[in-house]
Design an enzyme around this catalytic site. Structure first.
Site, short mmCIF file in Angstrom:
data_model
loop_
_atom_site.label_atom_id
_atom_site.label_comp_id
_atom_site.label_asym_id
_atom_site.label_seq_id
_atom_site.Cartn_x
_atom_site.Cartn_y
_atom_site.Cartn_z
N CYS A 168 -76.93 13.62 26.57
CA CYS A 168 -76.80 12.38 27.34
C CYS A 168 -77.87 12.30 28.43
CB CYS A 168 -75.42 12.29 27.98
SG CYS A 168 -74.03 12.44 26.84
N HIS A 208 -80.27 9.36 30.01
CA HIS A 208 -79.73 8.81 31.26
C HIS A 208 -80.00 9.66 32.50
CE1 HIS A 208 -77.58 5.76 28.94
NE2 HIS A 208 -77.13 6.71 28.14
N CYS A 221 -45.10 -6.61 30.35
CA CYS A 221 -45.66 -5.73 31.39
C CYS A 221 -45.43 -6.33 32.77
CB CYS A 221 -47.17 -5.57 31.18
SG CYS A 221 -47.70 -5.07 29.53
N HIS A 235 -44.35 -4.82 36.55
CA HIS A 235 -45.44 -4.54 37.47
C HIS A 235 -45.84 -5.71 38.37
CE1 HIS A 235 -45.92 -0.67 35.61
NE2 HIS A 235 -46.01 -1.24 34.42
N CYS A 285 -46.08 2.82 27.65
CA CYS A 285 -45.28 1.70 28.17
C CYS A 285 -44.76 0.83 27.03
CB CYS A 285 -46.12 0.87 29.14
SG CYS A 285 -46.33 1.61 30.76
#
Length: 268
Positions: free
Chosen positions: A83, A87, A184, A188, A229
């Site tokens: 990488c 970069h 959701c 939340h 969830c």
């Protein structure tokens, strides 16, 4: 005995969910959280858990970050490139990157999250096999890249090309699903700071992923949490990497705009 205990635990969770919402009139569309009220999951934690996140020598997620730094500099694939060859020093080149993801990929014509971007770079530049979702190497590389943006304000979703995908993610966030018929947003947005099975309900701002959850005893991705969830409301979870999960990630990041990245966060 083990099977009976598992059934008992599931029954307790179901009863807890129903009890938490029995006295609340749940709307189809939740009330959006105002910017002044926004809090990351860190703000809901006990002092001892906050202390683990705040101290890099105690934060278990930093072990994955260190592994990710080693992988960043390791040559891989048919191209025999690391990488770092493209970069350079991640401490400079990757600063702010995680705050912009999920981002639009022109070749695919859709958004990809940071894990998918790492795998795309492996395929396109290193000519290497993709890393499996939730594998230690993929989590480590993602955590290392994201950690370079710690403290940087989230800016995901600003690209106009992402607008329809943000909208799809919001629709999914507001959509009731599963045997419990919950969205959701019902937890939340409508019921944050209340308790569910003894734990504080947060506002679902994804400021610290990949994060170390004490429940998991491991680092994990946002997609792992979303799938958990969805399973919790007794719905069929999407597969890792599914467009629906990326769109939901994108919406959650866009509504957390301006909040600082905390990776690697620690949560209960």
């Amino acid at each position: 005995m083990i099977a009976f205990r598992a059934i008992a635990v599931r029954a307790f969770v179901l009863i807890s969910v129903l009890a938490a919402f029995a006295t609340t009139a749940l709307s189809v569309y939740a009330n959006d959280i105002s910017p002044g009220e926004r809090r990351s999951g860190y703000g809901f934690m006990a002092p001892d858990t906050k202390a683990i996140q705040d101290d890099d020598t105690a934060n278990p997620g930093m072990l994955w970050v260190l592994d990710g730094e080693a992988l960043w500099n390791k040559k891989q694939g048919a191209s025999d490139k690391a990488c770092a060859d493209c970069h350079d020093d991640a401490h400079t080149s990757m600063k702010g990157v995680a705050a912009r993801y999920p981002a639009f990929d022109k070749e695919l014509g859709r958004p990809v999250d940071l894990e998918q971007r790492i795998n795309l770079e492996r395929a396109r530049r290193q000519r290497a096999e993709p890393l499996a979702f939730e594998s230690r190497d993929l989590l480590a590389l993602t955590a290392f890249v994201a950690e370079q943006s710690r403290g940087v304000a989230i800016s995901a979703g600003e690209d106009p090309q992402l607008e329809p995908f943000v909208a799809k993610g919001r629709t999914l966030f507001m959509q009731r699903q599963g045997q419990l018929n919950l969205a959701c947003a019902n937890c939340h947005d409508d019921n944050w700071d209340k308790r569910l099975a003894g734990s504080k309900i947060t506002q679902a701002h994804p400021t610290g992923y990949p994060m170390y959850r004490l429940e998991w005893q491991s680092l994990g991705s946002l997609q792992r949490r979303l799938r958990g969830c969805i399973f919790g409301v007794r719905a069929q979870p999407y597969e890792f990497g599914a467009p629906e999960l990326v769109e939901l990630e994108l919406y959650l990041m866009s509504r957390a705009k301006g909040m600082p990245i905390e990776t690697p966060a620690v949560r209960p």
